[in-house]
Write an enzyme that holds these catalytic residues in place. Sequence first.
Site, PDB file in Angstrom:
ATOM      1  N   HIS A 119      -1.825  -9.192   5.607  1.00 33.86           N
ATOM      2  CA  HIS A 119      -2.027  -7.786   5.971  1.00 33.86           C
ATOM      3  C   HIS A 119      -0.716  -6.995   6.007  1.00 33.86           C
ATOM      4  O   HIS A 119      -0.741  -5.771   5.981  1.00 33.86           O
ATOM      5  CB  HIS A 119      -2.782  -7.669   7.301  1.00 33.86           C
ATOM      6  CG  HIS A 119      -1.975  -7.957   8.524  1.00 33.86           C
ATOM      7  ND1 HIS A 119      -2.040  -9.153   9.208  1.00 33.86           N
ATOM      8  CD2 HIS A 119      -1.096  -7.192   9.225  1.00 33.86           C
ATOM      9  CE1 HIS A 119      -1.245  -9.113  10.262  1.00 33.86           C
ATOM     10  NE2 HIS A 119      -0.660  -7.934  10.290  1.00 33.86           N
ATOM     11  N   ASP A 149      -5.009 -14.948   6.093  1.00 36.06           N
ATOM     12  CA  ASP A 149      -4.036 -13.892   6.377  1.00 36.06           C
ATOM     13  C   ASP A 149      -2.608 -14.358   6.135  1.00 36.06           C
ATOM     14  O   ASP A 149      -1.696 -14.067   6.906  1.00 36.06           O
ATOM     15  CB  ASP A 149      -4.182 -13.371   7.806  1.00 36.06           C
ATOM     16  CG  ASP A 149      -3.433 -12.041   8.020  1.00 36.06           C
ATOM     17  OD1 ASP A 149      -3.236 -11.316   7.035  1.00 36.06           O
ATOM     18  OD2 ASP A 149      -3.037 -11.763   9.166  1.00 36.06           O
ATOM     19  N   GLY A 226       4.693  -4.907  14.124  1.00 36.06           N
ATOM     20  CA  GLY A 226       5.976  -5.204  13.481  1.00 36.06           C
ATOM     21  C   GLY A 226       6.336  -6.664  13.600  1.00 36.06           C
ATOM     22  O   GLY A 226       7.123  -7.195  12.816  1.00 36.06           O
ATOM     23  N   SER A 228       4.110  -8.996  13.150  1.00 40.00           N
ATOM     24  CA  SER A 228       3.231  -9.720  12.221  1.00 40.00           C
ATOM     25  C   SER A 228       4.036 -10.377  11.110  1.00 40.00           C
ATOM     26  O   SER A 228       4.864  -9.734  10.455  1.00 40.00           O
ATOM     27  CB  SER A 228       2.208  -8.768  11.606  1.00 40.00           C
ATOM     28  OG  SER A 228       1.275  -8.344  12.564  1.00 40.00           O
ATOM     29  N   LEU A 283     -16.879 -28.491   2.479  1.00 41.14           N
ATOM     30  CA  LEU A 283     -17.977 -29.437   2.707  1.00 41.14           C
ATOM     31  C   LEU A 283     -19.295 -28.873   2.193  1.00 41.14           C
ATOM     32  O   LEU A 283     -20.179 -29.616   1.770  1.00 41.14           O
ATOM     33  CB  LEU A 283     -18.103 -29.750   4.201  1.00 41.14           C
ATOM     34  CG  LEU A 283     -17.163 -30.809   4.777  1.00 41.14           C
ATOM     35  CD1 LEU A 283     -17.270 -30.846   6.296  1.00 41.14           C
ATOM     36  CD2 LEU A 283     -17.462 -32.181   4.183  1.00 41.14           C
TER      37      LEU A 283
END
Length: 476
Positions: A119, A149, A226, A228, A283
């Site tokens: 992101h 992500d 910030g 992240s 699976l």
Amino acid sequence: MKRTLLILLVICSAFIGSIVGAMMTIRYLGDQPSYTSIEQRQNLKAVNYLTDSSTRFSGAVNFEHAAKSVTPAVVHIRTVFGLGSFSLNALDSYMNPHAQSSGSGVIISDDGYIVTNHHVIEDATSIEVVMNNNQRYFAKLIGKDPSTDLALLKIKARNLPFVKYGNSDTLTLGEWVLAIGNPFDLNSTVTAGIISARARNIGILRDKNNLQIESFIQTDAAVNPGNSGGALVNLKGELIGINSAIATSTGAYAGYSFAIPVSLVKKIMDDLLEYGEVQRGLLGIQINDVDAQLADEEKLDVVQGVFVRAVNKGSAAEVSGIAAGDVITAINGHAVSGVSEMQEWVARNRPGQAIEVTYRRSNTDHHVQAVLKKYDGTVQMKKPEVDYLLEGARFEDISYSRLTQLNLDGGVLLKNVDEGKWKKAGAKENFIITHIDKAPIDNVADLNRILELKKGGVLIEGLHENGEKGVFAIEW
């Protein structure tokens, strides 16, 4: 005497030639990874870490070593967003500025690979990396995985400080950790906290095939916008997670933050490095968390685990004998108390790999080997093929001897231009592309990978046939 001198001269010339040739080869191949595992690369390089294998310290807790060793390897990532036409007119950029955003990233190899959140760089047209010492690079996107992500970036640099992988499987509740990132553009901010929980699912990720994985490490280290993509490390300075989210009603830190465990990060990074995309082994089941209510409804003899609602036809689970109504309790011998834990353990494996699944049926434990499959039911993993013909133009790699003559580290020759986007953009034959949106280009495979992730206006830089610098914009 003259004969002897002549022989010596020939020997010296050959020796010098071999040295020069080796240097030219290293220069050309230096940015092409000879490895497919980031951890393998890390283990080859010496890093300044504590020799004590314990993460617990007697006496007063000391954060200094971890903060000092990790901070130089946590970078500030600045991104520019802007779809539509690309203009070379500076006035257009001034009147219609592109949106900007920022986050953090962690250098995980000495030769410039960086992990961050998807992101942070999603839909970015330009990615700038600012080092702890204010050095700047434009990064290229190697690959991304919205379902976890995560994203892998590459900058052209050498001998960089990096953060070595730790082991998130051995984390214990109450263990001290540090979060390092760039909240609110405050570079190299270090905060401390403890492990509050593991395998948290907070419902923030979305995937079109419902394959998102949320198995976060929860901490109370202060994390803000910030942060992240920044590092979560133990007191030895080892990477144990990538900070990704906060629990808040205001948009700012409110007591809890969440990080992707490094056990999952390692696998995703290696997939992106080798294949450019994640290789998910599945699976092939529909599942729910087991709780007291479900246990009563389905008359189960356990109140933890993963309940199998349905089994997809032809899936790895069906082939191995798993059926609807079973409760999965362990993967590869590791107990799983819910969906998040199970998904993380399964996601660490690639298609074609076998895992041991422990499940309960009729109050009895069963153990089976399941060979994981891809979403389409196959197990074969393919590296992307290099396409030398793109939108009406044919491209060629440039030999390292030619690159050396031009004093270039990399580039791609635009050999022929026929009808298509390149001709419409005014591209000329024999133009050498060296940069796309400021990020360096090494070869045609690199060109393929970068353009596959682009859309809208793209800035092309390079050299004309006569050696003059050139620049043009193309709509992609």
